[in-house]
Design a protein around this motif. Structure first.
Motif: not given
Length: 365
Positions: A171-172, A175, A225, A229, A247
């Motif tokens: 997810e990181i 982004l 975001g 995280l 997220r």
């Protein structure tokens, strides 16, 4: 540096601030002093950069954008027992972002490949196994004395200490890829920017079809975001599904609010510098105001299902307070009008953060 044990993590969980007073007490006692200590280290490091242009932009990014790191440092207040990892990580990652933004905004190059290679450093920084490369290979300025590599290595060192990082890594990365794409397209030749951003939005904008192209682009420009995280990764039991829900709660609305407010107060500054500003693509001020107000409400709904909901609501109110209390607001008639309307009937939490934001600017800078 060893990660905390499960028992130590459990002891730190309940420390997440529940009230604005609790949050700001942590900000004053821990976050601001420790963020500034980290920034002092990187400022000293930047002073030793051999290339004069790289040195100038590195120092300017720290001097003029210190509040970005301080704002990001708020997430370390969510788990004080892990702040020795979170604060150095957030400061290093945000410093890379601000430094590269300066390099691209005031660039001696308009080459998209150059911008993409520079921002590869942000992708490498969140991958503990990545090997840093020469991020300056496509531009004339080359010798930073290892400054950018050291920032990348610090991020890698800190992410490797987060016990739940593996669950959040995808997810990181997602982004960070969106952020990199934005930085490439918004810094190319001015006459090509809008078309490139709209073409990109035609592909990626399906993630949030209710947003206008400029609003989606703005959302990709926020690092909040990623920072949330990072905080979530302090939990050794973090799952990939939980990371995905976090997220989704931050991107696109809370992230979009962050950057739309940033652009709102920077309109005169960006006009003078010839920089792209996403607030300039509305038909009129009323439309802009209504869209920002809608994004606020969407963000509030998004965070309702997150654990520690009160902290995320405080982030939203804090963003509004931080940006709308900025001295730039009073210098721009249209922005001043929008600010007054957004602040109208503000909840007490926002007013509390508004007063604190002004106090910090007056007494701590």
């Amino acid at each position: 540096m060893e990660a905390l044990s499960l028992n130590e993590f459990e002891q730190g969980r309940y420390l997440s601030p529940r009230s604005p007073i609790g949050l700001m007490s942590r900000v004053y006692k821990y976050v601001l002093p420790e963020v500034r200590e980290c920034l002092h280290f990187w400022r000293q490091d930047a002073e030793g950069i051999p290339d004069p242009e790289l040195r100038k932009q590195a120092l300017a990014s720290i001097e003029t954008k210190q509040f970005h790191c301080e704002g990001g440092g708020i997430y370390a207040a969510g788990n004080l027992s892990m702040r020795h990892i979170l604060i150095p990580l957030i400061v290093a990652y945000q410093t890379i972002s601000d430094y590269l933004d300066n390099l691209c905004d005031r660039s001696t190059s308009l080459d998209p490949a150059d911008f993409r290679l520079l921002h590869q450093s942000m992708l490498d920084a969140i991958n503990p196994k990545a090997e840093p490369v020469n991020y300056y290979a496509l531009r004339s300025e080359q010798n930073d004395g290892g400054y950018l590599h050291r920032l990348v290595r610090k991020c890698q060192e800190m992410t490797a200490c987060l016990p739940g990082y593996a669950a959040a890594a995808a997810e990181i990365h997602d982004l960070a890829v969106l952020y990199t794409d934005l930085q490439v397209y918004k810094h190319i030749r001015p006459e090509l920017r809008e078309a490139a951003l709209k073409e990109w939005w035609a592909v990626e904008g399906k993630r949030a079809p209710h947003l206008h192209w400029n609003e989606f682009a703005a959302a990709t420009g926020s690092t909040l975001g990623v920072f949330m995280l990072f905080l979530a990764s302090c939990d050794p039991r973090l799952s990939t599904s939980k990371a995905a829900s976090i997220r989704a709660a931050y991107f696109p609305h809370l992230c979009g609010l962050h950057i739309m407010l940033d652009y709102l107060i920077d309109q005169d500054e960006d006009r003078a510098g010839g920089d792209l500003n996403f607030c300039n693509y509305y038909d009129n001020t009323d439309t802009m105001l209504n869209r920002i107000a809608s994004i606020v409400e969407w963000a509030r709904k998004d965070v309702q299902n997150l654990p520690e909901t009160s902290m995320h609501r405080m982030v939203i109110e804090g963003l509004l307070a931080l940006y709308l209390s900025d001295p730039k607001v009073s210098e721009q008639r249209e922005v001043r009008s929008v600010s007054k309307r957004l602040m109208r009937r503000s909840p007490l939490t926002r007013l509390f953060f508004f007063v604190n934001s002004r106090w910090i600017r007056k007494h701590m800078y």
